[in-house]
Design an enzyme around this catalytic site. Structure first.
Site, short mmCIF file in Angstrom:
data_model
loop_
_atom_site.label_atom_id
_atom_site.label_comp_id
_atom_site.label_asym_id
_atom_site.label_seq_id
_atom_site.Cartn_x
_atom_site.Cartn_y
_atom_site.Cartn_z
N HIS A 46 -10.67 -2.62 11.34
CA HIS A 46 -9.51 -3.41 10.90
C HIS A 46 -9.27 -4.50 11.93
CE1 HIS A 46 -4.98 -3.24 9.53
NE2 HIS A 46 -5.64 -4.18 8.90
N CYS B 290 1.02 -6.91 12.10
CA CYS B 290 1.25 -6.99 13.55
C CYS B 290 0.49 -8.13 14.21
CB CYS B 290 0.92 -5.66 14.20
SG CYS B 290 2.11 -4.37 13.76
N LYS C 294 -9.37 -2.48 1.76
CA LYS C 294 -9.15 -1.29 2.59
C LYS C 294 -9.99 -0.11 2.12
CE LYS C 294 -6.14 -3.77 4.67
NZ LYS C 294 -6.11 -4.13 6.08
N TYR D 104 -1.10 -3.53 -6.62
CA TYR D 104 -0.79 -4.36 -5.44
C TYR D 104 -1.82 -4.23 -4.32
CZ TYR D 104 2.34 -7.25 -2.67
OH TYR D 104 2.89 -8.30 -1.97
N ARG E 155 2.90 -11.85 -0.10
CA ARG E 155 1.58 -12.23 0.43
C ARG E 155 1.06 -13.48 -0.25
NH1 ARG E 155 -1.15 -8.60 4.38
NH2 ARG E 155 0.39 -6.96 4.65
N ARG F 288 0.84 -1.19 0.00
CA ARG F 288 0.00 0.00 0.00
C ARG F 288 0.88 1.25 0.00
NH1 ARG F 288 -1.88 1.05 4.31
NH2 ARG F 288 -1.13 -0.65 5.62
N GLY G 160 -3.99 -3.76 -1.18
CA GLY G 160 -5.01 -2.79 -0.80
C GLY G 160 -5.12 -1.60 -1.74
N THR H 7 -3.71 -12.07 11.37
CA THR H 7 -3.92 -13.37 10.73
C THR H 7 -3.46 -14.49 11.67
OG1 THR H 7 -3.66 -12.38 8.55
CG2 THR H 7 -3.38 -14.76 8.69
N ASN H 8 -2.34 -14.26 12.34
CA ASN H 8 -1.83 -15.29 13.25
C ASN H 8 -2.78 -15.52 14.42
OD1 ASN H 8 1.20 -16.33 12.79
ND2 ASN H 8 0.84 -14.40 11.74
N ASN I 169 -0.03 -17.19 22.96
CA ASN I 169 -0.89 -16.04 23.25
C ASN I 169 -2.22 -16.48 23.86
OD1 ASN I 169 1.08 -14.30 22.27
ND2 ASN I 169 0.23 -14.27 20.19
N SER J 161 -1.22 -3.16 10.48
CA SER J 161 -0.81 -4.04 9.40
C SER J 161 0.49 -4.77 9.76
CB SER J 161 -0.61 -3.23 8.12
OG SER J 161 -1.82 -2.56 7.82
N ASP K 36 -9.04 -9.89 9.02
CA ASP K 36 -8.60 -8.52 8.71
C ASP K 36 -9.69 -7.46 8.87
OD1 ASP K 36 -6.18 -7.05 7.84
OD2 ASP K 36 -7.37 -6.49 6.10
#
Ligand code: GTP
Ligand code: SPV
Ligand code: MN
Length: 598
Positions: free
Chosen positions: A240, A264, A220, A211, A379, A70, A213, A267-268, A507, A262, A287
């Site tokens: 977000h 950070c 986005k 590319y 990605r 982005r 977003g 997804t995990n 976590n 973004s 997301d």
């Protein structure tokens, strides 16, 4: 020209854009598998899509080296009054911006096919979903949209003759003269890139980039920037955020929505495999969450998307086994490295670097080169339905009821592992002052500390001060049904630069504490910055973390926080008189708590 569409406004818009952009052909996407396969085969024949024999129906693309993420510096919120865009957004007056962009759009699709992509953000027919139509001259965008959204004829049917849609115009900005050969990743130079939003008329114009977003406009541009402005007008939330369902050993369900900037960890966390025995997690989204207050007064969230556009580097069987499984087939990879046996590779994939590979730029690569083989913002685009832990309820039209909000960022120092807000207003303050080190998800310097309120700094489609006000108002409407608010930092480092916290599946120990807080079953201690887990409140069973790490992770360093205050105050002062008084009151009280002993 006649179009296969009942919607008069859509037919007219498509006609206008075709007249402006002068494509060689206009093609209406039906969203079918056949269409996807045909476009992919064409891109493969042209050498732009590299088939990956080890992953069925999967392809690698390499972008132009200038077009890898982005571009916040070229992203605009164009409102009649500059103040309505606010200090966190780039602003150009709508008339000026449109004049500039119309000049760029004139004839820009020459020699290319113009694709019309009707799409739904959210399950078609959900009361929270909305329809958009993207016009793009990029077949790569079409295939990505197939995965990331619900595309095609079903959407046109839902739209009907007079349904509302958000027009999203996209061009890579690279007209072809007659006989001119195409390049593998067409795009325009940086100074000609524009990612523009007109929230007063729910309109998106994007030019010059292919590319992520910048180009997949449902994500986005629509689902965050335009939708956030709609959400404020209509009384809901477009955020977000990842969404996950956590089930305790006793079978109690908790729904968690989390906003991190973004690259950070959304997804995990969305696909977390809890290391705590008996705890189960299901992924609902990674997301973007759209949330409305339901008939029972609770806040219900849907995943606005249908796929994952995930960060490849760092994704491995150890860190995110569910993402690794998701991308085994039917996946588009962008800017990853290519191994000699025809698979993708990236830093942190979990297998040793191959002796030879082709890097993301298409150059020979070997481990000694001193440069990464995959781009840091490489990605994968993969269907959400392929995730082994996708929730059976991930497409539930009414969404899932949120119990917990988590905010956070990437901070090597100062910010503890977990904090609970004193109340909603304090939670809004924690989110409004969230800070994070910048990442490769945007073109620009990486590792700079910045405020990223609600992880929405690049994505809020209106004045961020009004956004804080909207969150305060939502809290009042939710009353006793308001989710609990927490703040986390998985990214603390020791003086010698090592992670203090192992992160990923571990976590879950922090998530468990949050759930127990919701049920008033875990201890917390009041500190000047919020409630922190009491010394023995985190479940550390079967866990070998050095005691000094834990002490550091759960310490409130009063001096360090006092040193942060001027930056927090400056950040809020940018909003001037538009900042809700309750926010300046919060910072005043934080200073008071930090300066007095307690
Ligand atoms: P966007 O798609 O850009 O919005 O990013 P995201 O928020 O979904 O971030 P993602 O989960 O893709 O993580 C980005 C990077 O952070 C990856 O390289 C991950 O491996 C890494 N990461 C994620 N979670 C953790 C964690 O708990 N600890 C550490 N140390 N790294 C993490
Ligand atoms: C982000 O940057 O937050 C992303 C990737 O999710 S992109 O779609 O490129 O915005
Ligand atoms: Mn994101």
């Amino acid at each position: 020209m006649t179009y296969p569409v009942k919607n008069r406004r859509l037919a007219q818009w498509v006609q206008e854009v075709a007249a402006l952009c002068q494509p060689a052909a206009v093609y209406w996407c039906d969203g079918s598998r056949l269409e996807y396969d045909r476009l992919m085969a064409q891109m493969a024949a042209a050498g732009n899509a590299i088939p990956l024999p080890r992953r069925p129906n999967s392809f690698l693309f390499r972008s132009d080296p200038s077009d890898v993420a982005r571009v916040e510096a070229r992203t605009f919120i164009s409102t009649s009054s500059r103040d309505d865009a606010g200090p966190t957004n780039n602003w150009v007056a709508p008339d000026d911006l449109k004049r500039t962009m119309l000049d760029l759009y004139r004839g820009c699709m020459a020699g290319r096919t113009m694709f019309v992509i009707p799409f739904s953000m959210g399950p078609i027919g959900s009361p929270i979903a909305k329809i958009g139509v993207e016009i793009s001259d990029s077949p790569y965008v079409v295939c990505n949209m197939h995965i990331m959204t619900r595309v095609g004829t079903r959407v046109l049917e839902a739209l009907g003759a007079d349904g509302q849609f958000v027009p999203c115009l996209h061009s890579v900005g690279a007209a072809l003269a007659p006989g001119q050969a195409d390049v593998s990743w067409p795009c325009a130079p940086m100074a000609q890139k524009y990612i523009s939003h007109f929230p007063e008329e729910d309109l998106i114009w994007s030019y010059g980039s292919g590319y992520g977003g910048n180009a997949l406009l449902g994500k986005k541009c629509f689902a965050l920037r335009i939708a956030s402005a709609m959400a404020r007008r209509e009384g809901w939330l477009a955020e977000h955020m990842l969404i996950l369902r956590l089930t305790s050993p006793a079978g109690r369900r908790y729904h968690i929505a989390g906003a991190f900037p973004s690259a950070c960890g959304k997804t995990n966390l969305a696909m977390i495999q809890p290391t705590l025995p008996g705890w189960r997690a299901e992924c609902i989204g990674d997301d973007i969450a759209w949330m409305k207050i339901g008939p029972d007064g609770r806040l219900y969230a849907i995943n606005a998307e249908a796929g994952f556009f995930g960060v490849a580097p760092g994704t491995s069987n150890r860190t995110n086994p569910m993402a690794a499984a998701t991308v085994r087939a039917n996946t588009i990879f962008t800017n990853c490295a290519l191994t000699d046996d025809g698979d993708v590779w990236w830093e942190g994939i979990g297998s040793p670097a191959p002796a030879h590979a082709v890097d993301w730029r298409g150059r020979d690569w070997s481990p000694g080169r001193g440069e990464p083989a995959a781009h840091a913002n490489a990605r994968f685009t993969a269907p959400a339905a392929q995730c082994p832990v996708i929730s059976p309820d991930w497409e539930r039209p009414e969404g899932v009821p949120i119990d917990i909000f988590i905010f956070g960022g990437r901070r090597a120092g100062v910010v503890p592992l977990a904090t609970e807000a004193f109340d909603w207003e304090h939670g809004v303050f924690l989110a409004a002052t969230a800070s994070s080190e910048t990442t490769a998800a945007n073109i620009g310097a990486v590792g700079n500390l910045r405020r990223d309120p609600f992880a929405m700094q690049p994505f809020c489609g209106y004045n961020m001060a009004d956004y804080f006000g909207h969150w305060l108002a939502m809290g009042e409407r939710l009353g006793p049904h308001a989710p609990r608010i927490f703040y986390v930092n998985w990214f603390r480092k020791s003086a010698d630069g090592k992670w203090l916290w192992p992160g990923y599946g571990e976590n879950s120990r922090v998530l468990k504490w949050m759930c127990e807080r919701v049920d008033a079953a875990a201890e917390a201690q009041a500190t000047p910055i919020g409630y922190l887990p009491a010394a023995d409140a985190l479940d550390l069973g079967g866990f070998a973390i050095p005691a000094e790490n834990l002490t550091e992770l759960l310490r409130v360093d009063r001096q360090a926080w006092l040193a942060e205050l001027p930056d927090i105050e400056r950040h809020l002062a940018r909003f001037g008189a538009r900042l809700p008084v309750r926010m300046s009151e919060q910072v005043r009280r934080l200073r008071e708590r930090l300066e007095t002993d307690r």
